[in-house]
Motif scaffolding. Structure first.
Motif, PDB file in Angstrom:
ATOM      1  N   LEU A   1      16.036  55.625  44.596  1.00  0.00           N
ATOM      2  CA  LEU A   1      17.053  54.625  44.781  1.00  0.00           C
ATOM      3  C   LEU A   1      17.147  54.548  45.660  1.00  0.00           C
ATOM      4  O   LEU A   1      16.901  52.809  46.120  1.00  0.00           O
ATOM      5  N   THR A   2      17.416  54.447  46.752  1.00  0.00           N
ATOM      6  CA  THR A   2      17.895  53.929  48.217  1.00  0.00           C
ATOM      7  C   THR A   2      16.822  53.700  48.545  1.00  0.00           C
ATOM      8  O   THR A   2      16.406  52.701  49.103  1.00  0.00           O
ATOM      9  N   LEU A   3      15.312  53.841  48.973  1.00  0.00           N
ATOM     10  CA  LEU A   3      14.341  53.891  48.998  1.00  0.00           C
ATOM     11  C   LEU A   3      14.033  52.508  48.499  1.00  0.00           C
ATOM     12  O   LEU A   3      13.438  51.167  49.055  1.00  0.00           O
TER      13      LEU A   3
ATOM     14  N   PRO B   1      28.708  43.094  48.028  1.00  0.00           N
ATOM     15  CA  PRO B   1      28.929  41.989  47.734  1.00  0.00           C
ATOM     16  C   PRO B   1      27.466  41.737  46.861  1.00  0.00           C
ATOM     17  O   PRO B   1      27.029  42.013  45.800  1.00  0.00           O
ATOM     18  N   GLN B   2      26.527  41.661  48.530  1.00  0.00           N
ATOM     19  CA  GLN B   2      25.519  40.971  47.833  1.00  0.00           C
ATOM     20  C   GLN B   2      24.155  42.055  47.217  1.00  0.00           C
ATOM     21  O   GLN B   2      23.254  42.029  46.718  1.00  0.00           O
ATOM     22  N   LEU B   3      24.436  43.671  48.046  1.00  0.00           N
ATOM     23  CA  LEU B   3      23.867  44.759  48.032  1.00  0.00           C
ATOM     24  C   LEU B   3      23.793  44.904  46.482  1.00  0.00           C
ATOM     25  O   LEU B   3      23.323  45.383  45.728  1.00  0.00           O
ATOM     26  N   VAL B   4      25.448  45.193  46.272  1.00  0.00           N
ATOM     27  CA  VAL B   4      25.836  44.998  44.837  1.00  0.00           C
ATOM     28  C   VAL B   4      24.568  44.663  43.636  1.00  0.00           C
ATOM     29  O   VAL B   4      23.825  45.082  42.885  1.00  0.00           O
ATOM     30  N   GLU B   5      24.203  42.701  43.704  1.00  0.00           N
ATOM     31  CA  GLU B   5      23.619  42.481  42.793  1.00  0.00           C
ATOM     32  C   GLU B   5      22.416  42.798  43.223  1.00  0.00           C
ATOM     33  O   GLU B   5      21.702  42.837  41.836  1.00  0.00           O
ATOM     34  N   LYS B   6      21.886  43.356  44.421  1.00  0.00           N
ATOM     35  CA  LYS B   6      20.638  43.118  43.727  1.00  0.00           C
ATOM     36  C   LYS B   6      20.180  44.654  43.324  1.00  0.00           C
ATOM     37  O   LYS B   6      19.210  44.897  43.168  1.00  0.00           O
ATOM     38  N   PHE B   7      21.065  45.724  43.683  1.00  0.00           N
ATOM     39  CA  PHE B   7      21.521  46.671  43.162  1.00  0.00           C
ATOM     40  C   PHE B   7      21.337  46.841  41.683  1.00  0.00           C
ATOM     41  O   PHE B   7      19.921  47.414  40.846  1.00  0.00           O
ATOM     42  N   ILE B   8      22.076  46.206  41.088  1.00  0.00           N
ATOM     43  CA  ILE B   8      21.721  45.321  39.173  1.00  0.00           C
ATOM     44  C   ILE B   8      20.429  45.112  39.113  1.00  0.00           C
ATOM     45  O   ILE B   8      20.370  45.603  37.964  1.00  0.00           O
ATOM     46  N   SER B   9      19.748  44.580  40.088  1.00  0.00           N
ATOM     47  CA  SER B   9      19.073  44.031  39.239  1.00  0.00           C
ATOM     48  C   SER B   9      17.301  44.728  39.175  1.00  0.00           C
ATOM     49  O   SER B   9      16.838  44.389  38.280  1.00  0.00           O
ATOM     50  N   LEU B  10      17.385  45.808  39.942  1.00  0.00           N
ATOM     51  CA  LEU B  10      16.303  46.728  39.839  1.00  0.00           C
ATOM     52  C   LEU B  10      16.715  47.429  38.910  1.00  0.00           C
ATOM     53  O   LEU B  10      15.964  48.532  38.506  1.00  0.00           O
ATOM     54  N   ILE B  11      18.210  48.250  38.748  1.00  0.00           N
ATOM     55  CA  ILE B  11      17.758  48.371  37.538  1.00  0.00           C
ATOM     56  C   ILE B  11      18.017  48.231  36.763  1.00  0.00           C
ATOM     57  O   ILE B  11      17.376  48.833  35.420  1.00  0.00           O
TER      58      ILE B  11
ATOM     59  N   ARG C   1      25.406  50.976  53.949  1.00  0.00           N
ATOM     60  CA  ARG C   1      25.970  49.936  53.058  1.00  0.00           C
ATOM     61  C   ARG C   1      25.104  49.834  51.361  1.00  0.00           C
ATOM     62  O   ARG C   1      25.337  50.500  50.644  1.00  0.00           O
ATOM     63  N   ILE C   2      23.610  50.213  52.411  1.00  0.00           N
ATOM     64  CA  ILE C   2      22.917  51.179  51.169  1.00  0.00           C
ATOM     65  C   ILE C   2      22.919  52.219  50.248  1.00  0.00           C
ATOM     66  O   ILE C   2      23.163  51.847  49.161  1.00  0.00           O
ATOM     67  N   PHE C   3      23.188  52.946  50.707  1.00  0.00           N
ATOM     68  CA  PHE C   3      23.481  53.752  49.876  1.00  0.00           C
ATOM     69  C   PHE C   3      24.969  54.144  49.039  1.00  0.00           C
ATOM     70  O   PHE C   3      24.596  55.155  48.047  1.00  0.00           O
ATOM     71  N   ALA C   4      25.563  53.835  50.042  1.00  0.00           N
ATOM     72  CA  ALA C   4      26.833  54.067  49.715  1.00  0.00           C
ATOM     73  C   ALA C   4      26.515  53.339  48.075  1.00  0.00           C
ATOM     74  O   ALA C   4      27.755  54.237  46.919  1.00  0.00           O
ATOM     75  N   VAL C   5      26.569  52.606  47.817  1.00  0.00           N
ATOM     76  CA  VAL C   5      26.017  51.696  46.149  1.00  0.00           C
ATOM     77  C   VAL C   5      25.529  52.460  45.647  1.00  0.00           C
ATOM     78  O   VAL C   5      25.720  52.461  43.873  1.00  0.00           O
ATOM     79  N   VAL C   6      24.703  53.338  45.972  1.00  0.00           N
ATOM     80  CA  VAL C   6      23.542  53.878  44.738  1.00  0.00           C
ATOM     81  C   VAL C   6      24.016  55.557  44.452  1.00  0.00           C
ATOM     82  O   VAL C   6      23.797  55.746  43.827  1.00  0.00           O
ATOM     83  N   ASP C   7      24.883  55.879  46.419  1.00  0.00           N
ATOM     84  CA  ASP C   7      25.163  56.952  46.038  1.00  0.00           C
ATOM     85  C   ASP C   7      26.305  57.567  44.690  1.00  0.00           C
ATOM     86  O   ASP C   7      26.583  57.315  43.827  1.00  0.00           O
TER      87      ASP C   7
END
Length: 511
Positions: A356-358, A497-507, A457-463
């Motif tokens: 998921l991080t990748l 915050p930006q990574l959270v939005e990107k991650f939610i969009s990805l999911i 920062r990317i990994f923290a959201v995924v983890d």
């Protein structure tokens, strides 16, 4: 210069015609370079007129370096004209032949002819000798100039080939450039390179230039069935200037008959005692070459062997590096599986968060070169937990303050373990910093905002997302919607915050 010398010489003694023969080292013969006929025309289509050493008047003068006079060529036993020469001499009777010398070496023979019988005086001989000496010196200078220009061209070609070898490990590109220069400098109709395959003990087609039809890319020549194989087996130059005269033929698998080649030269490509292939030169007419031509041919073959050896060394090095990298990555994956087995409550966690991080990193446009480091960092994110006692790591109840302090040391343990390993140093960001928080309340160093490396920062959201959506002994897995809502709540405090939005969009997109 040649027609001018004959013209001046003929005018000086009131002669009707003349010709010049020059010594050709390649064929070892005296070859006509032009005739001035009785009607004053200069004919250059006489290259087929040639005499062997000692043959005819030309051979006699060239061998002895003396003047020869004939009062009637028809009755002169030394003359022995060729059939074509007899045609040119039909309206002529007497003549004088003089050697053309340069640095005490005879480089040619000049013939002056009269329509009538004539006796040559000592003055005629002195005058013609002076002209012949000037002609010999001038032609020698011209020949030296041509040879110098040729040497410059050859050195330039070798420099270009050296640059290609040094600047590129693309073997096909280097061989194509090499063959272009080889064909031009050797004035060959076609050139070809065959590579030796030690596994099959056969020569394989690599690159060619000048052929009327393409040679099969899957061409395989056994060493005992081809002229190229002869050069490879003997590791020596194969020179056949006239295939028909030598009774040599190409094998059916070696060359198509439509090429109609009449001369063939092949040189084995050997470097450090190992056979790399064969360089071939073809000509559609008999080709008698000089010693300098052969020397340059062998020099080119040496360059080709170096190019092939360098390319193969680079290929082998690349393969070894790839195998070593794969071995490293398999070792890292083994470590991560061992961690999952030890920490039973998070079994499979490492594989999931890595994938998921990748995905998220790719969506953010992270360069491909950095993705490998992110992958390794994600696989090793909990490597520091090997320094945490089982009594703390596997404790089913909440941890005490002291136990929490020890548990929070695992990012520092990871840093201490991985930092000395040069190969893994670029992957340290995630194992060392994935517990840092956007507002600075994380550990081990309390980094804040963009002080935290982007991979961490990317990994923290995924983890956190994977932890929330996985079963734990003390709670059941959350629904994805609830976990995503939690990430929104912590955006700007725990997470970028930006990574959270990107991650939610990805999911949401994956769903």
């Amino acid at each position: 210069m040649l027609p001018l010398f004959i013209q001046y010489a003929a005018q000086a003694v009131n002669a009707a015609a003349g010709s010049i023969y020059l010594w050709e080292e390649a064929g070892g013969e005296w070859v006509s370079r032009g005739w001035m006929t009785a009607d004053g025309r200069w004919q250059t289509d006489t290259a087929d007129l040639h005499h062997r050493p000692g043959e005819g008047v030309t051979g006699w003068v060239g061998e002895r370096g003396e003047i020869y006079v004939t009062t009637d060529w028809r009755a002169d036993p030394t003359n022995q004209p060729l059939p074509r020469e007899m045609e040119l001499l039909q309206r002529l009777t007497s003549g004088i032949s003089l050697p053309l010398k340069a640095e005490e070496r005879i480089i040619g023979v000049m013939h002056i002819w009269y329509a009538e019988r004539r006796e040559f005086s000592a003055e005629d001989k002195r005058l013609l000798t002076a002209i012949a000496d000037m002609a010999g010196s001038a032609m020698q200078r011209a020949r030296l100039h041509e040879e110098t220009a040729q040497q410059v061209q050859r050195l330039t070609a070798l420099r270009d080939i050296d640059r290609a070898i040094a600047s590129s490990f693309d073997l096909q590109l280097t061989l194509n450039l090499f063959l272009t220069h080889t064909r031009e400098q050797l004035q060959a109709d076609a050139v070809n390179i065959l590579l030796f395959d030690p596994r099959t003990c056969a020569l394989q087609q690599a690159a060619g230039r000048g052929f009327r039809s393409a040679r099969p890319s899957n061409l395989n020549l056994r060493l005992d069935e081809s002229l190229a194989g002869r050069a490879a087996l003997k590791r020596a130059l194969v020179a056949i200037p006239d295939l028909d005269a030598a009774g040599e033929k190409f094998s059916p698998s070696e060359l198509l008959e439509s090429e109609n080649f009449k001369a063939y030269y092949a040189c084995p490509l050997v470097v450090k005692g190992e056979l790399k292939g064969v360089l071939e030169v073809f000509h559609r007419a008999p080709l008698f070459v000089t010693s300098s031509w052969l020397d340059f041919f062998e020099t080119l073959a040496g360059q080709a062997a170096i190019a092939i050896d360098n390319a193969r060394l680079f290929e082998n090095l690349g393969r070894s590096n790839l195998e070593l990298t794969l071995a490293y990555d398999e070792t890292i994956e083994g470590w991560s599986r061992a961690l999952d087995l030890r920490d039973k409550e998070t079994e499979g966690h490492t594989r999931r968060v890595t994938e998921l991080t990748l995905k998220l990193a790719a969506q953010l446009g992270i360069p491909l070169a950095d993705m490998a480091h992110i992958r390794r960092g994600a696989l090793l994110h909990d490597i520091g937990k090997v320094g945490v006692p089982d009594s703390i790591l596997l404790k089913p109840a909440p941890l005490t303050d002291e136990e929490q302090r020890i548990m929070r040391q695992h990012p520092q343990f990871a840093y201490d373990m991985l930092a000395p390993i040069q190969y893994l140093r670029p992957a340290l960001a995630i194992p060392y910093c994935h517990h840092e928080k956007w507002d600075g309340s994380g550990y081990p160093r309390g980094l804040k905002g963009e002080e935290i490396p982007l991979p961490a920062r990317i990994f923290a959201v995924v983890d956190v997302y994977d932890a929330l959506t996985s079963d734990r002994p003390y709670r059941s897995a959350w629904l994805k919607e609830k976990a995503l809502e939690y990430l929104r709540q912590q955006s700007g405090s725990f997470f970028d915050p930006q990574l959270v939005e990107k991650f939610i969009s990805l999911i949401e997109r994956d769903e």
